[in-house]
Write an enzyme that holds these catalytic residues in place. Sequence first.
Site, PDB file in Angstrom:
ATOM      1  N   LYS A 163       0.973  -1.283   0.171  1.00 41.42           N
ATOM      2  CA  LYS A 163       0.157  -0.260  -0.082  1.00 41.42           C
ATOM      3  C   LYS A 163       1.087   1.521   0.312  1.00 41.42           C
ATOM      4  CE  LYS A 163      -4.191   2.707   0.561  1.00 41.42           C
ATOM      5  NZ  LYS A 163      -4.078   3.764   1.102  1.00 41.42           N
ATOM      6  N   GLU A 194       0.630   6.610  -6.879  1.00 39.33           N
ATOM      7  CA  GLU A 194      -0.497   7.515  -6.953  1.00 39.33           C
ATOM      8  C   GLU A 194       0.202   8.851  -7.005  1.00 39.33           C
ATOM      9  OE1 GLU A 194      -3.314   9.054  -3.017  1.00 39.33           O
ATOM     10  OE2 GLU A 194      -3.751   7.178  -4.319  1.00 39.33           O
TER      11      GLU A 194
END
Length: 302
Positions: free
Chosen positions: A174, A181
């Site tokens: 993550k 991102e």
Amino acid sequence: MNFGIVGLGRMGGNMARRLSQKNIRIALMNRTLSIAETLAAETGHIACVDYAAFVKALEIPRIIWLMLPAGDATETALETLLPMLSPGDLLVDGANAHYKDDIRRAQRCSDFNIEFSDAGVSGGIWGLENGYCIMLGGSEIVAERLQPYLQALAPTPSTGWLHTGPVGSGHYVKMIHNGIEYGMMQAFAEGFAMMKNKSEFALDLGAIAELWRHGSVVRSWLLDLSAEFLANDQSLDTIQPFVSDSGEGRWTALASVEQGIPTPVMSLALAMRFASQGKNDYAAKILAKMRQSFGGHAIKEN
């Protein structure tokens, strides 16, 4: 009922709602009781007044999913819960956390014969409608125990969730996800800024974003979201140029240094967020004064 969520913010609350939609009844715990009670009235879940009532409401073996801020809040909840739990119970940290903390916490839980798992969760405010992407770290046995809940939370029972490996791997994956991102968002932001600045072309940024959504190699959910807000407002004059950064962006940059892996895009995207927060202002003033000192160049004053 052997599953409960602690922490009912935007993510935790919507995860509870999604489980309710899948006919899974759970226990709820939140620092502000009224939030848990309101959500319970909406979903049919059980709101618990404190940790003791929360633990008592769950059948053994319990599964407790923490959705709390990284750091002290999660640490306090874990230390409070551990003496109340029974051997074989499972604690899942589903919020943002550093993967090294997961490894330490797993060892702490093992002292009480409690299982521990880390779950990186992506999906934001749209997860309730679209489902969540879940990256799970822990043992194979833990993954099997959690599978019904992962299938309910994910976009479909077979997609959007993955047992990534041992404890720590979920939050590590993550962390990298969030670093990527950052880079993608920065690239889109820079590109649209260049097009907005080319005033002689009078480019319709909303139309261009919509165009790219169909057949282009840069199509993505981030582009979908950009096309939506640019269609309504391309000037963004009411928005301050301030972008916060999460811990995971910083952790990704630090991990790249530890591993000696070059990550210029992700690291520079993080630095640009620092700049947007005013942390580059003094350095820019120093640059302006140096340029004036050696070249006599004019400076702008407030």
